[in-house]
Design an enzyme around this catalytic site. Structure first.
Site, short mmCIF file in Angstrom:
data_model
loop_
_atom_site.label_atom_id
_atom_site.label_comp_id
_atom_site.label_asym_id
_atom_site.label_seq_id
_atom_site.Cartn_x
_atom_site.Cartn_y
_atom_site.Cartn_z
N ARG A 69 -2.26 -0.75 5.47
CA ARG A 69 -3.45 -1.29 4.83
C ARG A 69 -3.15 -2.68 4.25
NH1 ARG A 69 -4.90 3.66 0.91
NH2 ARG A 69 -2.65 3.97 1.12
N CYS A 88 0.87 -1.18 0.00
CA CYS A 88 0.00 0.00 0.00
C CYS A 88 0.89 1.22 0.00
CB CYS A 88 -0.98 -0.02 1.17
SG CYS A 88 -0.20 -0.13 2.80
#
Lengths: 287, 143
Positions: free
Chosen positions: A250, A245
Site C-alpha cells: 500500500r 504500511c
C-alpha cells in the site's frame, strides 16, 4: 475525471490513461504488465498483449525477505520481452497497489521508462474494454540490468529509526484502526504476525485510499492530494519522507503519489513496514 | 466430518492437479459456470441480510427451501474481478443445492484451502471461508 495533463501533477508523464493504453496496444515499444494481488485475475482475462508479473514469485527473492537480484531482474525483463528502451506500463487490481509496487521494484533497477495506467483494471473493466485470455509469448530479450540500487527509493529499519530520532516525516498509510493499534491487520485480512499494534512514533496517518477516487481507482488531482498530504497533514514536499504500511504494498501506492504526482523530492518506501517494526525487539511504538 | 459426495469429488479433482496453471484453469472453468441469482429470487439492490461478511468482492447468498426439504443455493458477486468468489459460488451451488439443510450446515470451510491452495491471496482466504460460513449459517437456520 479530468485529463491527466490538466490535473497539475509534478510528473504527469508517469501516469497514462486507459485511452492512451488502448491506443498503444500494438506499440512494439510498449510492454503492458499486469500485477495483482489476486493470482487468478490475469488468467481470467487481461489487456491484449499484457504479460503477468507476480509480486511474490517474480519480484521477491524465493528465500530471503528481499527483492530479486540483478540476475533475477535481467531474466524477468528477458522473459517479458523488454529492453532498456521499452516503456513498461503497469496496471492491476486494488486501484493499482501491486502495479505501483512492481513499478517501485523496477526503480530499484533503474528502469525509469515506466508508467502506471490510471485506474488500473477497475477502470478498464468499467469502460467495458477488451480483455483476453490469450497469453502473449514475447521474444526473449537480452537485458543487462545494473546492480540493484536501494538507496534512492527504499528505506530500511535503521533509516526509519534515524528518521524517528530526527523527528522527520513518516507517513503511515494503513487503515486508521491499524494506526491506532486496535487491529494489527487490514479489515477482512488475516493477521500476518505483528506482535505489537500501533504506529511508528511521529508518523502521520494518511490511508493510501485517500489518494484515489473510489468509483474508478483513478488518482485524485494534485490540488486534492495537496489538500490531503500538505495542508491537512503538514507534509512538506521538500523534506525527506518515508512511507510504510504492512509489507510495503500500500505504501508503494502512496510513494508513487507523493514522488510523482506531488513531486516530493526525497520519499522512500519502507517495505519492512509494520510486519518488521511491530515484531522487532526494542523499537519505539506509539498508540 | 466428510464433505457431501459431490463436493468431495470436486476437492478430489483439484487434488489430482499438482501444476498451478492446471489448477488455475480448473478454477476459471468453474468461475465461467457461475450464474447470478435469478430475478425471481432477488433483484438489486440486494438485501444486506444476504451480504457475505468479510468478502471484499461484495458477495450475496440465498438458500431457498424446496418442497422436498432440500435447499437451493443462489449467489451474486458484485465485483467484476471477483473471479475466486464466482468459482467457489459455482462449486457450492453445483454440489450442495439439492441436499438437506442439515447436511449443508456441516460443510467444513477448510475446503477452501483444499481447492484454492496457491491461488489464495492475502485478502481472499477470509472472504472465501466467510462465503462457506454464510452458506452454513443459512442452512442451520433452515434446518
Amino acid at each position: 475525471m479530468t485529463d491527466i495533463a490538466a490535473r497539475g501533477y509534478a510528473h504527469p508523464e508517469v501516469l497514462v490513461s486507459t485511452d492512451w493504453v488502448a491506443a498503444h496496444l500494438d506499440d512494439p515499444n510498449v510492454r503492458l504488465v499486469e500485477s495483482n494481488e489476486d493470482t487468478l485475475l490475469y488468467s481470467s482475462g487481461h489487456l491484449p498483449g499484457a504479460v503477468h508479473v507476480d509480486w511474490t514469485t517474480d519480484l521477491n527473492d524465493p528465500l530471503r525477505r528481499d527483492y530479486i537480484t540483478r540476475e533475477g531482474f535481467s531474466a524477468l525483463m528477458s522473459r517479458i520481452g523488454a529492453t532498456r528502451e521499452t516503456t513498461v506500463v503497469f496496471y492491476g487490481d486494488k486501484s493499482n497497489w501491486w502495479a505501483c509496487y512492481a513499478f517501485w521494484v523496477f526503480q530499484l533497477f533503474g528502469h525509469t521508462n515506466a508508467k502506471v495506467m490510471d485506474g488500473g483494471r477497475l477502470k478498464w473493466e468499467k469502460e467495458k474494454r477488451t480483455l483476453t485470455r490469450d497469453v502473449p509469448t514475447p521474444t526473449p530479450t537480452k537485458y543487462d540490468a545494473p546492480e540493484r540500487s536501494d538507496a534512492a527509493v527504499r528505506a530500511f529499519r535503521d533509516d526509519v529509526l534515524k528518521q524517528v530520532q530526527a523527528k522527520g516525516q513518516l507517513v503511515d498509510v494503513r487503515s486508521p484502526e491499524e494506526f491506532a493499534g486496535t487491529r494489527m491487520h487490514m479489515p477482512d485480512y488475516p493477521n500476518e504476525g505483528a506482535l505489537r499494534g500501533g504506529h511508528i512514533p511521529g508518523a502521520k496517518s494518511v490511508p493510501w485510499s485517500r489518494a484515489v477516487n473510489p468509483e474508478d481507482g483513478t488518482f485524485k488531482t494534485a490540488a486534492e492530494l495537496t489538500e490531503i498530504y500538505a495542508k491537512a497533514n503538514q507534509l512538506d514536499s521538500t523534506k525527506p519522507t518515508i512511507a510504510y504500511c504492512r509489507i510495503g504494498e500500500r505504501s508503494s501506492h502512496s510513494w508513487f503519489a507523493l514522488r510523482y504526482l506531488l513531486g516530493f523530492t526525497d520519499v522512500k518506501n519502507y517495505d519492512g513496514s509494520w510486519t518488521e517494526w511491530g515484531n522487532s525487539v526494542g523499537l519505539p511504538i506509539e498508540k | 466430518m466428510a464433505l457431501p459426495a459431490k463436493l468431495q469429488d470436486v476437492v478430489d479433482l483439484f487434488a489430482t492437479f499438482d501444476d498451478q496453471a492446471d489448477r488455475t484453469n480448473l478454477l476459471l472453468s468453474y468461475a465461467d459456470k457461475y450464474r447470478e441469482v435469478p430475478p425471481e429470487v432477488a433483484t438489486r439492490p440486494f438485501g444486506s441480510g444476504h451480504l457475505v461478511p468479510h468478502c471484499e468482492s461484495e458477495a450475496y447468498v440465498w438458500a431457498l427451501k424446496q418442497p422436498d426439504g432440500t435447499l437451493k443455493l443462489h449467489f451474486a458477486v458484485e465485483n467484476p474481478s471477483g473471479i475466486s468468489v464466482k468459482a467457489l459460488a459455482a462449486i457450492l451451488e453445483g454440489t450442495l443445492s439439492g441436499l438437506p439443510a442439515a447436511e449443508i450446515a456441516e460443510v467444513n470451510p477448510e475446503l477452501v484451502e483444499s481447492i484454492f491452495r496457491h491461488n489464495i491471496s492475502m485478502g481472499k482466504g477470509m472472504g472465501l471461508m466467510s462465503l462457506v460460513q454464510a452458506v452454513r449459517s443459512l442452512a442451520r437456520a433452515a434446518s
